[in-house]
Write a protein that holds these residues in place. Structure first.
Motif, short mmCIF file in Angstrom:
data_model
loop_
_atom_site.label_atom_id
_atom_site.label_comp_id
_atom_site.label_asym_id
_atom_site.label_seq_id
_atom_site.Cartn_x
_atom_site.Cartn_y
_atom_site.Cartn_z
N LEU A 4 39.44 -11.55 22.57
CA LEU A 4 39.33 -10.33 23.36
C LEU A 4 37.96 -10.21 24.02
O LEU A 4 37.87 -9.78 25.18
N LEU A 59 48.09 -10.74 27.10
CA LEU A 59 47.09 -10.70 28.16
C LEU A 59 47.30 -11.76 29.23
O LEU A 59 47.12 -11.50 30.42
N THR A 106 41.07 -13.43 17.03
CA THR A 106 41.56 -12.41 17.96
C THR A 106 40.39 -11.64 18.56
O THR A 106 40.36 -11.41 19.78
N PRO A 121 36.74 -3.56 29.49
CA PRO A 121 38.02 -4.22 29.14
C PRO A 121 38.98 -4.21 30.32
O PRO A 121 39.10 -3.23 31.04
N ILE A 124 48.53 -11.34 21.04
CA ILE A 124 47.58 -10.76 22.00
C ILE A 124 47.36 -11.72 23.17
O ILE A 124 47.32 -11.31 24.33
N ASN A 155 39.48 -10.46 27.64
CA ASN A 155 39.92 -9.12 28.06
C ASN A 155 38.76 -8.37 28.71
O ASN A 155 38.41 -7.27 28.31
#
Length: 176
Positions: free
Chosen positions: A147, A121, A143, A162, A117, A151
Motif C-alpha cells: 500500500l 488496486l 500488505t 492515497p 488488496i 496506493n
C-alpha cells in the motif's frame, strides 16, 4: 437527496459508485463470520443498480467473488468456474448471486490480505475499499508495504496521497 452516492459497511461511510469489500475469512472469524456476512449482505442490498461492487475474502489466499446462473427451469443455481473479472452492477441478480457464493466460503488459516488488496488496486480500481479483519495480518508487513508503494498518487493541490481510500474495520478487535 443531495446527489451524492456512496456505500456503508458496519456504519463506515464511503463516497463513490464503485466499492470493493475485502473481508477476513480466517479461522479466527469462526464465531463472528455470520455477523460479517449479514452486514455485508445488508450493505450490498443498499447499493443502487447504478453502483458497482466486488467482494473478496482472504485468509492464506484470496477468494474472489464468483457469481453463477440459474438453469433453464430456475430450479438450480450453479456457480461459474472462474471468479468475476471486474466489478459488477449492484442489480438484484448480482447481489443474490454474491450472497449465494458468500455462504459457501470456507474459513481457512492465516490472515493475509495482500493478494486481495493487490488484485483490487491493480485490476478493479474502485472508488473505495472496505477492509474488515479481526486481527493482525500474518503476511509479515507485505500488505502494508504494498500500500505504501502502490496506493499513492501525486495530487497537484494536496500533494502525495492515497489513490484509493481504504476504510479499515477492526472487527471485534482493534489489534489489526
Amino acid at each position: 437527496g443531495d446527489g451524492q452516492t456512496g456505500a456503508q459497511f458496519f456504519g463506515v461511510q464511503a463516497g463513490g459508485d464503485d466499492f470493493v469489500f475485502v473481508v477476513d475469512s480466517s479461522v479466527s472469524m469462526r464465531l463472528k463470520f455470520a455477523d460479517a456476512l449479514r452486514e455485508l449482505e445488508y450493505s450490498l442490498r443498499n447499493l443502487t443498480p447504478s453502483q458497482r461492487f466486488y467482494v473478496i475474502f482472504f485468509d492464506h489466499d484470496a477468494e474472489r467473488m464468483t457469481l453463477g446462473k440459474w438453469n433453464r427451469r430456475n430450479t438450480t443455481y450453479s456457480l461459474k468456474r472462474r471468479p468475476e473479472p471486474d466489478l459488477v452492477p449492484a442489480t438484484n441478480e448480482n447481489i443474490e448471486g454474491c450472497v449465494r457464493w458468500m455462504h459457501r466460503v470456507q474459513l481457512e488459516p492465516w490472515t493475509n490480505p495482500h493478494s486481495a488488496i493487490a488484485f483490487t488496486l491493480k485490476t478493479l480500481h474502485p472508488d473505495a475499499i472496505f477492509l474488515l479483519s479481526d486481527g493482525e495480518f500474518t503476511d509479515g508487513g507485505l500488505t502494508e508495504q504494498f500500500l505504501k508503494d502502490e496506493n499513492v498518487m501525486d495530487d497537484p493541490i494536496h500533494g502525495r496521497r492515497p489513490a484509493v481510500i481504504i476504510h479499515c474495520i477492526g472487527f471485534f478487535s482493534r489489534a489489526g
